[in-house]
Design a protein around this motif. Structure first.
Motif, PDB file in Angstrom:
ATOM      1  N   GLY A 141       2.333  29.428  14.226  1.00  0.00           N
ATOM      2  CA  GLY A 141       2.060  28.588  15.388  1.00  0.00           C
ATOM      3  C   GLY A 141       3.277  28.123  16.161  1.00  0.00           C
ATOM      4  N   LEU A 142       4.350  28.920  16.187  1.00  0.00           N
ATOM      5  CA  LEU A 142       5.522  28.543  16.971  1.00  0.00           C
ATOM      6  C   LEU A 142       5.127  28.455  18.444  1.00  0.00           C
ATOM      7  CD1 LEU A 142       8.300  30.755  15.315  1.00  0.00           C
ATOM      8  CD2 LEU A 142       7.794  28.341  14.899  1.00  0.00           C
ATOM      9  N   ALA A 143       5.568  27.387  19.095  1.00  0.00           N
ATOM     10  CA  ALA A 143       5.132  27.105  20.463  1.00  0.00           C
ATOM     11  C   ALA A 143       5.431  28.248  21.411  1.00  0.00           C
ATOM     12  CB  ALA A 143       5.791  25.823  20.958  1.00  0.00           C
ATOM     13  N   GLU A 144       6.614  28.860  21.286  1.00  0.00           N
ATOM     14  CA  GLU A 144       7.005  29.910  22.222  1.00  0.00           C
ATOM     15  C   GLU A 144       6.079  31.117  22.139  1.00  0.00           C
ATOM     16  OE1 GLU A 144      10.514  27.395  21.222  1.00  0.00           O
ATOM     17  OE2 GLU A 144       8.953  28.418  20.067  1.00  0.00           O
ATOM     18  N   ASN A 145       5.678  31.473  20.924  1.00  0.00           N
ATOM     19  CA  ASN A 145       4.818  32.642  20.744  1.00  0.00           C
ATOM     20  C   ASN A 145       3.354  32.338  21.078  1.00  0.00           C
ATOM     21  OD1 ASN A 145       7.032  34.123  19.953  1.00  0.00           O
ATOM     22  ND2 ASN A 145       6.696  33.785  17.778  1.00  0.00           N
ATOM     23  N   PHE A 179      -0.693  19.823  17.534  1.00  0.00           N
ATOM     24  CA  PHE A 179      -0.827  21.243  17.865  1.00  0.00           C
ATOM     25  C   PHE A 179      -0.773  21.454  19.372  1.00  0.00           C
ATOM     26  CE2 PHE A 179      -3.911  24.530  19.204  1.00  0.00           C
ATOM     27  CZ  PHE A 179      -3.289  25.661  18.708  1.00  0.00           C
ATOM     28  N   GLY A 180      -1.592  20.727  20.107  1.00  0.00           N
ATOM     29  CA  GLY A 180      -1.637  20.885  21.550  1.00  0.00           C
ATOM     30  C   GLY A 180      -0.362  20.414  22.231  1.00  0.00           C
ATOM     31  N   LYS A 181       0.159  19.296  21.761  1.00  0.00           N
ATOM     32  CA  LYS A 181       1.381  18.748  22.364  1.00  0.00           C
ATOM     33  C   LYS A 181       2.577  19.668  22.157  1.00  0.00           C
ATOM     34  CE  LYS A 181      -0.126  13.961  21.620  1.00  0.00           C
ATOM     35  NZ  LYS A 181       0.090  12.737  20.804  1.00  0.00           N
ATOM     36  N   ASN A 182       2.497  20.529  21.160  1.00  0.00           N
ATOM     37  CA  ASN A 182       3.612  21.408  20.828  1.00  0.00           C
ATOM     38  C   ASN A 182       3.863  22.457  21.907  1.00  0.00           C
ATOM     39  OD1 ASN A 182       5.675  22.502  19.191  1.00  0.00           O
ATOM     40  ND2 ASN A 182       4.251  23.964  18.273  1.00  0.00           N
ATOM     41  N   TYR A 183       2.789  22.986  22.483  1.00  0.00           N
ATOM     42  CA  TYR A 183       2.974  24.099  23.420  1.00  0.00           C
ATOM     43  C   TYR A 183       2.482  23.836  24.842  1.00  0.00           C
ATOM     44  CZ  TYR A 183      -1.974  25.030  22.670  1.00  0.00           C
ATOM     45  OH  TYR A 183      -3.328  24.898  22.607  1.00  0.00           O
ATOM     46  N   LEU A 184       1.670  22.795  25.059  1.00  0.00           N
ATOM     47  CA  LEU A 184       1.097  22.582  26.382  1.00  0.00           C
ATOM     48  C   LEU A 184       2.152  22.416  27.484  1.00  0.00           C
ATOM     49  CD1 LEU A 184      -1.459  22.280  28.074  1.00  0.00           C
ATOM     50  CD2 LEU A 184      -1.396  19.824  27.611  1.00  0.00           C
ATOM     51  N   PRO A 185       3.220  21.637  27.277  1.00  0.00           N
ATOM     52  CA  PRO A 185       4.220  21.511  28.350  1.00  0.00           C
ATOM     53  C   PRO A 185       4.850  22.854  28.725  1.00  0.00           C
ATOM     54  CG  PRO A 185       4.516  19.777  26.721  1.00  0.00           C
ATOM     55  CD  PRO A 185       3.540  20.753  26.141  1.00  0.00           C
ATOM     56  N   ARG A 186       5.117  23.675  27.720  1.00  0.00           N
ATOM     57  CA  ARG A 186       5.706  24.987  27.988  1.00  0.00           C
ATOM     58  C   ARG A 186       4.727  25.884  28.743  1.00  0.00           C
ATOM     59  NH1 ARG A 186      10.028  27.638  25.948  1.00  0.00           N
ATOM     60  NH2 ARG A 186      10.010  29.900  26.190  1.00  0.00           N
ATOM     61  N   ALA A 191       1.978  24.726  36.692  1.00  0.00           N
ATOM     62  CA  ALA A 191       0.895  23.758  36.894  1.00  0.00           C
ATOM     63  C   ALA A 191       1.248  22.458  36.196  1.00  0.00           C
ATOM     64  CB  ALA A 191      -0.418  24.315  36.348  1.00  0.00           C
ATOM     65  N   SER A 192       0.720  21.363  36.707  1.00  0.00           N
ATOM     66  CA  SER A 192       0.974  20.049  36.107  1.00  0.00           C
ATOM     67  C   SER A 192      -0.129  19.724  35.104  1.00  0.00           C
ATOM     68  CB  SER A 192       1.019  18.967  37.191  1.00  0.00           C
ATOM     69  OG  SER A 192       2.056  19.209  38.105  1.00  0.00           O
ATOM     70  N   PRO A 193       0.211  19.528  33.836  1.00  0.00           N
ATOM     71  CA  PRO A 193      -0.834  19.206  32.861  1.00  0.00           C
ATOM     72  C   PRO A 193      -1.297  17.765  32.998  1.00  0.00           C
ATOM     73  CG  PRO A 193       1.313  19.124  31.812  1.00  0.00           C
ATOM     74  CD  PRO A 193       1.551  19.596  33.228  1.00  0.00           C
ATOM     75  N   ILE A 194      -2.553  17.524  32.684  1.00  0.00           N
ATOM     76  CA  ILE A 194      -3.099  16.168  32.629  1.00  0.00           C
ATOM     77  C   ILE A 194      -3.403  15.896  31.161  1.00  0.00           C
ATOM     78  CG2 ILE A 194      -4.934  14.624  33.409  1.00  0.00           C
ATOM     79  CD1 ILE A 194      -5.244  16.422  35.857  1.00  0.00           C
TER      80      ILE A 194
END
Length: 321
Positions: A75-79, A103-110, A117-120
């Motif tokens: 589950g690495l964020a980049e992959n 889990f979600g916070k790990n990759y959502l910004p990337r 797009a701007s995440p909410i």
């Protein structure tokens, strides 16, 4: 239901451990159903087809996308981000929905940056296709946010949305190719993980949570709460003050910078009620507090409060159960 046009509806990126879907995914599916048909993306290691099968049975799910490759196993964020981006670009989705968990916070910004797009984040209510409610200032204010993005990226606070049923669906499972080595971003490397095992339920899924604060005075005294939690079939949590003092590990922290919980019963022991802690548990169905300080802020949000010495009250309560 809030219907989209002819586009594909919402894509939910599933949280799982390689063998089973996390409950947070079921809450995310509830939120996503407001935007039309729900597709679940299962991205993981080479042996996560069972997770895809579970996803296909989720109530309301119309389609499952399965991407399997060993580089996704940890589950690495980049992959994960590259796999998610590939799945998103293969369809015309209006909304991308992920659980507001580690889990979600790990990759959502990337992912948001890659999609421009701007995440909410931390959505607690869906008003319409474009308008959402999220907490601010540690939950002391609620902001109504309207997005004009073509594709909306949302993380949803799972305590605000009931879990959909794990059965009742009959979605089709489709595989998509995770290209190697192109799909391996190579920007991070998995080294090791330390996982603590417990017979108690997971903190975010427990129906009963017993939490302790600085008033516990030591980690040894948390055994009092463990005995009470075991009698109630619940989990043990802690305030940030207790974690910072080294009484218990970080994984037990409840609050703005920890885990957000909403059990049927939340028992706060020796917790003063700082704003950042309240933001993580104030949605609990019933809140009970035990504190010798009658002026502690925790009493203001509690349904039942006991002004007493916790070292006397907790053993007595546990003895009567």
């Amino acid at each position: 239901m809030i219907r989209s046009s002819a586009r594909l509806g919402a894509l939910v990126i599933a949280e799982h451990n390689g063998t089973a879907l996390a409950g947070s995914t079921l809450s995310a599916c509830n939120a996503a159903a407001r935007f039309g048909d729900v597709t679940i993306l299962v991205a993981g290691g080479a042996n996560c087809s069972e997770v895809a099968t579970q996803a296909s049975n989720v109530q309301g799910c119309k389609r499952v996308l399965l991407g399997q490759d060993s580089i996704l196993e940890k589950g690495l964020a980049e992959n994960i981000c590259k796999a998610a981006q590939s799945a998103i670009e293969s369809g015309d989705y209006t909304h991308i929905v992920v659980p507001s968990s580690n889990f979600g916070k790990n990759y959502l910004p990337r992912l948001a940056a890659k999609l421009d797009a701007s995440p909410i984040t931390d959505v607690v209510e869906v008003i319409d296709n474009d308008t959402f409610v999220r907490p601010m200032y540690a939950g002391n204010a609620l902001a109504t946010v309207k997005s004009s993005e073509k594709v909306k990226l949302l993380s949803v606070r799972t305590t605000a949305f009931e879990k959909v049923a794990e059965t009742g669906g009959s979605a089709t499972v489709e595989t998509f190719e995770v290209r190697v080595p192109e799909s391996d971003a190579g920007l991070s490397t998995f080294k090791s993980e330390s996982v603590s095992s417990s017979e108690r339920p997971d903190l975010t899924a427990a129906r009963v949570v017993v939490s302790g604060g600085r008033g516990m005075k030591s980690g040894e005294n948390f055994k009092l709460l463990e005995a009470l939690a075991d009698k109630l079939g619940g989990a043990v949590g802690a305030s940030r003050a207790a974690v910072d003092a080294g009484y218990v590990p970080n994984e037990l922290q409840v609050g703005q910078t920890g885990k957000v919980v909403a059990p049927d019963l939340y028992i706060a022991v020796g917790i003063s009620g700082a704003i950042q802690h309240l933001s993580g548990m104030k949605d609990s169905k019933t809140i009970v507090c035990i504190n010798k300080d009658a002026e502690a802020p925790i009493f203001q949000v509690s349904d039942y409060g006991l002004v007493a010495d916790l070292f006397e009250a907790v053993p007595e309560l546990e003895g009567k159960l």
